[in-house]
Design a protein around this motif. Sequence first.
Motif, PDB file in Angstrom:
ATOM      1  N   ILE A 214      42.138  47.617  45.816  1.00 55.87           N
ATOM      2  CA  ILE A 214      41.640  46.280  46.450  1.00 55.87           C
ATOM      3  C   ILE A 214      41.140  46.565  47.774  1.00 55.87           C
ATOM      4  O   ILE A 214      41.454  47.508  48.495  1.00 55.87           O
ATOM      5  N   SER A 215      40.233  45.882  48.204  1.00 55.68           N
ATOM      6  CA  SER A 215      39.582  46.009  49.666  1.00 55.68           C
ATOM      7  C   SER A 215      40.827  45.230  50.658  1.00 55.68           C
ATOM      8  O   SER A 215      41.412  44.322  50.208  1.00 55.68           O
TER       9      SER A 215
ATOM     10  N   LEU B 296      43.675  41.334  36.350  1.00 58.81           N
ATOM     11  CA  LEU B 296      43.569  40.194  35.861  1.00 58.81           C
ATOM     12  C   LEU B 296      42.331  39.679  36.330  1.00 58.81           C
ATOM     13  O   LEU B 296      41.284  39.160  35.279  1.00 58.81           O
ATOM     14  N   LEU B 297      41.752  40.051  37.460  1.00 64.28           N
ATOM     15  CA  LEU B 297      40.419  39.509  38.165  1.00 64.28           C
ATOM     16  C   LEU B 297      39.698  40.391  37.445  1.00 64.28           C
ATOM     17  O   LEU B 297      38.360  39.725  37.018  1.00 64.28           O
TER      18      LEU B 297
ATOM     19  N   GLN C  12      43.722  30.791  37.586  1.00 68.76           N
ATOM     20  CA  GLN C  12      44.858  31.009  36.481  1.00 68.76           C
ATOM     21  C   GLN C  12      45.683  32.038  36.985  1.00 68.76           C
ATOM     22  O   GLN C  12      46.950  32.161  36.728  1.00 68.76           O
ATOM     23  N   ILE C  13      45.181  33.085  37.723  1.00 69.54           N
ATOM     24  CA  ILE C  13      46.120  34.333  38.232  1.00 69.54           C
ATOM     25  C   ILE C  13      47.215  33.438  39.102  1.00 69.54           C
ATOM     26  O   ILE C  13      48.398  33.890  39.021  1.00 69.54           O
TER      27      ILE C  13
ATOM     28  N   VAL D 282      46.865  33.162  31.074  1.00 70.36           N
ATOM     29  CA  VAL D 282      47.893  34.378  30.953  1.00 70.36           C
ATOM     30  C   VAL D 282      49.497  34.067  30.501  1.00 70.36           C
ATOM     31  O   VAL D 282      49.902  32.997  31.000  1.00 70.36           O
ATOM     32  N   TYR D 283      49.700  35.099  29.543  1.00 64.71           N
ATOM     33  CA  TYR D 283      51.067  34.547  28.920  1.00 64.71           C
ATOM     34  C   TYR D 283      51.889  36.066  29.579  1.00 64.71           C
ATOM     35  O   TYR D 283      51.511  36.846  29.443  1.00 64.71           O
ATOM     36  N   LEU D 284      53.229  35.536  29.723  1.00 64.89           N
ATOM     37  CA  LEU D 284      54.335  36.589  29.964  1.00 64.89           C
ATOM     38  C   LEU D 284      55.171  36.735  28.630  1.00 64.89           C
ATOM     39  O   LEU D 284      55.651  36.162  28.220  1.00 64.89           O
TER      40      LEU D 284
END
Length: 186
Positions: free
Chosen positions: A46-47, A90-91, A99-100, A127-129
Amino acid sequence: MSGNDTPGTESDVTRYDLGLLFTDGLPEHDEQNGYRGTVAARAAGISYRQLDYWARTELVQPTIRGAAGSGSQRLYGFRDILVLKLVKRLLDTGISLQQIRTAVNQLRESGVSDLAQTTLMSDGASVYLCTSDDEVIDLVSRGQGVFGIAVGKVLREVESSLVELDATAAADPSDELAARRASRAS
Protein backbone atom coordinates in the motif's frame (compact mmCIF):
# COMPACT_ATOMS: atom_id res chain seq x y z
CA MET A 1 -0.17 -18.08 22.05
CA SER A 2 2.97 -19.64 23.44
CA GLY A 3 2.97 -23.11 24.89
CA ASN A 4 2.85 -21.75 28.45
CA ASP A 5 -0.23 -19.61 27.94
CA THR A 6 -3.69 -20.89 28.64
CA PRO A 7 -6.89 -19.27 27.42
CA GLY A 8 -8.06 -16.49 29.68
CA THR A 9 -4.64 -15.69 31.11
CA GLU A 10 -3.35 -12.19 31.66
CA SER A 11 -1.22 -12.63 28.53
CA ASP A 12 -4.38 -13.14 26.41
CA VAL A 13 -6.03 -10.11 27.98
CA THR A 14 -2.95 -7.99 27.30
CA ARG A 15 -2.90 -9.07 23.65
CA TYR A 16 -6.57 -8.19 23.25
CA ASP A 17 -6.03 -4.81 24.92
CA LEU A 18 -3.24 -4.12 22.42
CA GLY A 19 -5.66 -4.79 19.56
CA LEU A 20 -3.73 -7.78 18.25
CA LEU A 21 -5.83 -9.80 15.86
CA PHE A 22 -3.72 -12.91 15.53
CA THR A 23 -1.61 -14.54 18.20
CA ASP A 24 -1.09 -18.14 17.11
CA GLY A 25 2.29 -19.22 15.80
CA LEU A 26 3.65 -15.68 15.64
CA PRO A 27 6.31 -14.06 17.77
CA GLU A 28 5.28 -12.57 21.10
CA HIS A 29 4.42 -8.89 21.11
CA ASP A 30 7.68 -6.98 21.49
CA GLU A 31 7.41 -3.48 22.94
CA GLN A 32 10.81 -2.42 21.55
CA ASN A 33 11.02 -3.74 17.99
CA GLY A 34 8.79 -3.01 15.05
CA TYR A 35 8.73 -1.89 11.45
CA ARG A 36 8.68 1.75 10.40
CA GLY A 37 5.73 2.99 8.41
CA THR A 38 7.59 3.00 5.10
CA VAL A 39 8.57 -0.66 5.52
CA ALA A 40 5.08 -1.65 6.72
CA ALA A 41 3.48 0.08 3.73
CA ARG A 42 5.82 -1.58 1.23
CA ALA A 43 5.40 -5.03 2.79
CA ALA A 44 1.61 -4.65 2.69
CA GLY A 45 1.65 -3.31 -0.87
CA ILE A 46 0.00 0.00 0.00
CA SER A 47 1.02 3.64 -0.19
CA TYR A 48 2.31 5.49 2.84
CA ARG A 49 -0.68 7.80 2.46
CA GLN A 50 -3.07 4.83 2.84
CA LEU A 51 -1.13 3.61 5.86
CA ASP A 52 -1.36 7.03 7.49
CA TYR A 53 -5.08 7.34 6.74
CA TRP A 54 -5.86 3.87 8.11
CA ALA A 55 -3.92 4.65 11.29
CA ARG A 56 -5.62 8.04 11.78
CA THR A 57 -9.08 6.54 11.20
CA GLU A 58 -8.23 3.62 13.53
CA LEU A 59 -8.77 0.92 10.91
CA VAL A 60 -5.31 -0.55 11.51
CA GLN A 61 -3.23 1.10 14.20
CA PRO A 62 0.36 0.22 15.03
CA THR A 63 0.62 -1.93 18.15
CA ILE A 64 4.30 -1.30 18.85
CA ARG A 65 4.22 2.51 18.94
CA GLY A 66 1.62 4.98 17.75
CA ALA A 67 2.30 8.51 16.59
CA ALA A 68 2.81 10.90 19.48
CA GLY A 69 2.98 14.26 17.75
CA SER A 70 4.99 15.83 14.99
CA GLY A 71 8.21 14.00 14.16
CA SER A 72 7.32 10.80 16.00
CA GLN A 73 7.28 7.54 14.10
CA ARG A 74 4.74 4.77 14.26
CA LEU A 75 6.13 1.27 14.63
CA TYR A 76 4.11 -1.63 13.25
CA GLY A 77 4.31 -5.23 14.40
CA PHE A 78 4.19 -8.25 12.11
CA ARG A 79 0.51 -8.81 12.90
CA ASP A 80 -0.27 -5.21 11.98
CA ILE A 81 1.36 -5.66 8.58
CA LEU A 82 -0.57 -8.88 8.04
CA VAL A 83 -3.83 -7.04 8.73
CA LEU A 84 -2.77 -4.20 6.40
CA LYS A 85 -2.17 -6.72 3.61
CA LEU A 86 -5.54 -8.41 4.25
CA VAL A 87 -7.30 -5.03 4.16
CA LYS A 88 -5.57 -4.26 0.85
CA ARG A 89 -6.65 -7.61 -0.61
CA LEU A 90 -10.25 -7.01 0.44
CA LEU A 91 -10.20 -3.50 -1.05
CA ASP A 92 -8.76 -4.88 -4.29
CA THR A 93 -11.74 -7.21 -4.59
CA GLY A 94 -14.20 -4.34 -4.28
CA ILE A 95 -15.25 -4.67 -0.65
CA SER A 96 -16.18 -1.31 0.87
CA LEU A 97 -13.98 0.18 3.57
CA GLN A 98 -17.00 0.17 5.87
CA GLN A 99 -17.43 -3.62 5.44
CA ILE A 100 -13.70 -4.13 5.92
CA ARG A 101 -13.81 -2.10 9.13
CA THR A 102 -16.63 -4.38 10.36
CA ALA A 103 -14.62 -7.48 9.41
CA VAL A 104 -11.49 -6.22 11.20
CA ASN A 105 -13.55 -5.55 14.34
CA GLN A 106 -15.08 -9.05 14.14
CA LEU A 107 -11.61 -10.56 13.84
CA ARG A 108 -10.48 -8.66 16.93
CA GLU A 109 -13.49 -9.87 18.90
CA SER A 110 -13.44 -13.50 17.76
CA GLY A 111 -9.79 -14.37 18.28
CA VAL A 112 -8.42 -16.87 15.81
CA SER A 113 -7.20 -20.23 17.06
CA ASP A 114 -5.34 -21.41 13.95
CA LEU A 115 -4.28 -18.66 11.61
CA ALA A 116 -2.91 -20.92 8.88
CA GLN A 117 -6.32 -22.59 8.53
CA THR A 118 -8.35 -19.37 8.42
CA THR A 119 -10.02 -18.13 5.25
CA LEU A 120 -11.75 -14.80 4.75
CA MET A 121 -14.72 -15.34 2.43
CA SER A 122 -16.89 -12.70 0.82
CA ASP A 123 -19.97 -12.45 -1.33
CA GLY A 124 -18.92 -9.03 -2.53
CA ALA A 125 -20.85 -7.22 0.18
CA SER A 126 -20.02 -8.94 3.47
CA VAL A 127 -16.91 -10.63 4.79
CA TYR A 128 -17.08 -13.95 6.66
CA LEU A 129 -14.40 -15.53 8.83
CA CYS A 130 -14.14 -19.27 8.19
CA THR A 131 -11.92 -21.35 10.44
CA SER A 132 -12.73 -24.78 9.04
CA ASP A 133 -13.30 -26.44 5.67
CA ASP A 134 -16.88 -27.19 6.75
CA GLU A 135 -17.59 -23.48 7.24
CA VAL A 136 -16.18 -22.69 3.77
CA ILE A 137 -18.25 -25.46 2.16
CA ASP A 138 -21.38 -24.37 4.03
CA LEU A 139 -20.93 -20.76 2.91
CA VAL A 140 -20.32 -21.71 -0.73
CA SER A 141 -23.21 -24.19 -0.78
CA ARG A 142 -25.59 -21.43 0.37
CA GLY A 143 -24.38 -19.37 -2.56
CA GLN A 144 -22.80 -16.74 -0.34
CA GLY A 145 -19.10 -17.26 -0.93
CA VAL A 146 -17.79 -15.64 -4.09
CA PHE A 147 -14.11 -15.56 -3.25
CA GLY A 148 -11.80 -16.41 -0.39
CA ILE A 149 -8.48 -15.20 0.96
CA ALA A 150 -6.34 -17.84 2.66
CA VAL A 151 -4.80 -15.96 5.59
CA GLY A 152 -1.93 -18.45 5.92
CA LYS A 153 -0.80 -17.70 2.36
CA VAL A 154 -0.91 -13.95 2.99
CA LEU A 155 1.08 -14.50 6.18
CA ARG A 156 3.86 -16.21 4.20
CA GLU A 157 3.82 -13.39 1.61
CA VAL A 158 4.26 -10.78 4.36
CA GLU A 159 7.14 -12.77 5.86
CA SER A 160 8.86 -12.94 2.46
CA SER A 161 8.32 -9.23 1.82
CA LEU A 162 9.77 -8.29 5.19
CA VAL A 163 12.84 -10.48 4.67
CA GLU A 164 13.39 -8.87 1.25
CA LEU A 165 12.83 -5.35 2.55
CA ASP A 166 15.11 -5.93 5.53
CA ALA A 167 17.91 -7.09 3.24
CA THR A 168 17.56 -4.06 0.94
CA ALA A 169 17.12 -1.60 3.83
CA ALA A 170 20.45 -2.68 5.32
CA ALA A 171 22.18 -1.92 2.04
CA ASP A 172 20.30 1.24 1.01
CA PRO A 173 18.24 3.35 3.43
CA SER A 174 15.22 4.41 1.41
CA ASP A 175 13.28 6.74 3.65
CA GLU A 176 14.11 10.38 4.11
CA LEU A 177 14.69 10.24 7.87
CA ALA A 178 17.10 7.30 7.57
CA ALA A 179 18.98 9.10 4.77
CA ARG A 180 19.35 12.24 6.91
CA ARG A 181 20.59 10.24 9.88
CA ALA A 182 23.11 8.44 7.69
CA SER A 183 24.42 11.75 6.28
CA ARG A 184 24.83 13.19 9.79
CA ALA A 185 26.72 10.13 10.97
CA SER A 186 29.31 10.40 8.20
